[in-house]
Design an enzyme around this catalytic site. Structure first.
Site, PDB file in Angstrom:
ATOM      1  N   SER A 111       0.845  -1.190   0.000  1.00  0.00           N
ATOM      2  CA  SER A 111       0.000   0.000   0.000  1.00  0.00           C
ATOM      3  C   SER A 111       0.880   1.239   0.000  1.00  0.00           C
ATOM      4  CB  SER A 111      -0.898   0.016   1.240  1.00  0.00           C
ATOM      5  OG  SER A 111      -1.541   1.264   1.398  1.00  0.00           O
ATOM      6  N   TYR A 143      -1.267  -0.936  10.488  1.00  0.00           N
ATOM      7  CA  TYR A 143      -1.344  -1.232   9.056  1.00  0.00           C
ATOM      8  C   TYR A 143      -0.193  -0.571   8.309  1.00  0.00           C
ATOM      9  CZ  TYR A 143      -3.266  -1.468   4.312  1.00  0.00           C
ATOM     10  OH  TYR A 143      -3.447  -1.700   2.974  1.00  0.00           O
TER      11      TYR A 143
END
Length: 261
Positions: A150, A163
Site C-alpha cells: 500500500s 497497518y
C-alpha cells in the site's frame, strides 16, 4: 503471457484486488489456486468467474496466511502441477483507527495485523519456494512473486499505525527477498492508493467511504479513484514475462495523489 501452462496462487482472492488479479490470470488460461480465510461463498464465485474467463483449472483452498501450516496446505494444493509460475500475496487485514489515535491499538492488534500482512507473505514464499524454483527447470522462465502492499507503507498515512507499519515492513522485506531468491524468483510489490471496493466501507461504513472516495477524486492529480481491476492490470504485468527484467521494485499506483499531498 506464456506458451506453457501458467500455474498461480493468489491469496485473499475471494473478492477485491485478489479476485480481479485471479480473473486476469484466468484469461491467460492459468491453473489457479483461489484462497480465502473465511468467505467461502465469494471464493467460489471468484472461482466460477475464473473458469468462465478461461482458466485451465481452479482450486479453492481455505487458509489463514498468518498460520504457517495453512500456508503449507495452500501451496500443497498446487503440488501436483510440479511447478509454480506466480505467487500473488494479496491477503491483508487492518483495524481502522481514525487520526492514528495511539489508544486505538493494542499489542494484540499489531501482532495480528503483522501476522497476516508481513509474516503471511514470508511464510507463503517460504512454503512455495521449491515449486517456484522448479519453474525455471520446467520452463526456463523466472518465477514471479507479487506482494500487495500500500502507499501507506511509503507515506505513513493509512487506516492505522499498525497497518502502515506492516506495509512498510513488507516493502523492505521485498528488497531482501529479491536479493535472496534471485535469479530463479523475481519479487516485486504493488503499492496501491485508495481502491474503490467494499473493503473500506466494511471498516468505516458507507457514508465515510463515500466521503473518502469523493475527497480522493477531488485531490488526486488524475481526478479519479482506482477500481480493483485498474490495480490488477499492474499486478498482472509484474506477474508476467513483460516484467522479466524487474525485481526488488515497489511500484506505486495512486492516481497521482502523492503529487498533491
Amino acid at each position: 503471457m506464456a506458451e506453457y501452462d501458467l500455474c498461480a496462487i493468489v491469496t485473499g482472492s475471494a473478492s477485491g484486488l485478489g479476485a480481479a488479479s485471479a480473473r486476469l490470470l484466468a484469461a491467460d488460461g492459468a491453473r489457479l489456486v483461489i484462497n480465502y480465510s473465511s468467505n467461502r461463498k465469494d471464493a467460489e464465485a471468484t472461482a466460477e468467474a475464473c473458469r468462465n474467463a478461461g482458466a485451465a483449472e481452479v482450486l479453492v483452498v481455505q487458509g489463514d496466511v498468518s498460520r504457517d501450516q495453512d500456508c503449507n496446505r495452500i501451496v500443497a494444493a498446487a503440488a501436483s502441477w510440479g511447478k509454480l509460475d506466480v505467487l500473488i500475496n494479496n491477503a491483508g487485514i487492518t483495524k481502522h483507527v481514525p487520526h492514528h489515535t495511539l489508544e486505538g491499538l493494542s499489542a494484540d492488534d499489531f501482532q495480528q495485523i503483522y501476522a497476516v500482512n508481513t509474516i503471511g507473505p514470508y511464510q507463503m514464499i517460504r512454503a512455495a519456494r521449491s515449486l517456484l524454483e522448479a519453474n525455471v527447470q520446467a520452463c526456463g522462465v523466472t518465477a514471479a512473486v507479487v506482494n500487495i502492499s500500500s502507499v501507506a507503507g511509503i507515506n505513513g498515512d493509512g487506516s492505522s499505525l499498525a497497518y502502515v507499519a506492516s506495509k512498510g515492513a513488507l516493502n523492505v522485506m521485498t528488497l531482501s527477498l529479491a536479493k535472496a531468491l534471485a535469479p530463479a524468483i523475481r519479487v516485486n510489490t504493488v503499492c496501491p492508493g485508495y481502491i474503490d471496493t467494499s473493503w473500506y466501507a466494511k471498516g468505516c461504513g458507507e457514508a465515510r467511504a463515500k466521503e473518502v472516495r469523493d475527497a480522493i477524486t477531488e485531490k488526486a492529480a488524475l481526478k479519479i479513484v482506482s477500481s480493483a481491476m485498474d490495480i490488477a492490470h499492474l499486478v498482472h504485468f509484474l506477474a508476467s514475462s513483460a516484467s522479466s527484467h524487474m525485481t526488488g521494485e515497489c511500484v506505486r499506483m495512486d492516481a497521482g495523489l502523492h503529487l498533491v499531498r
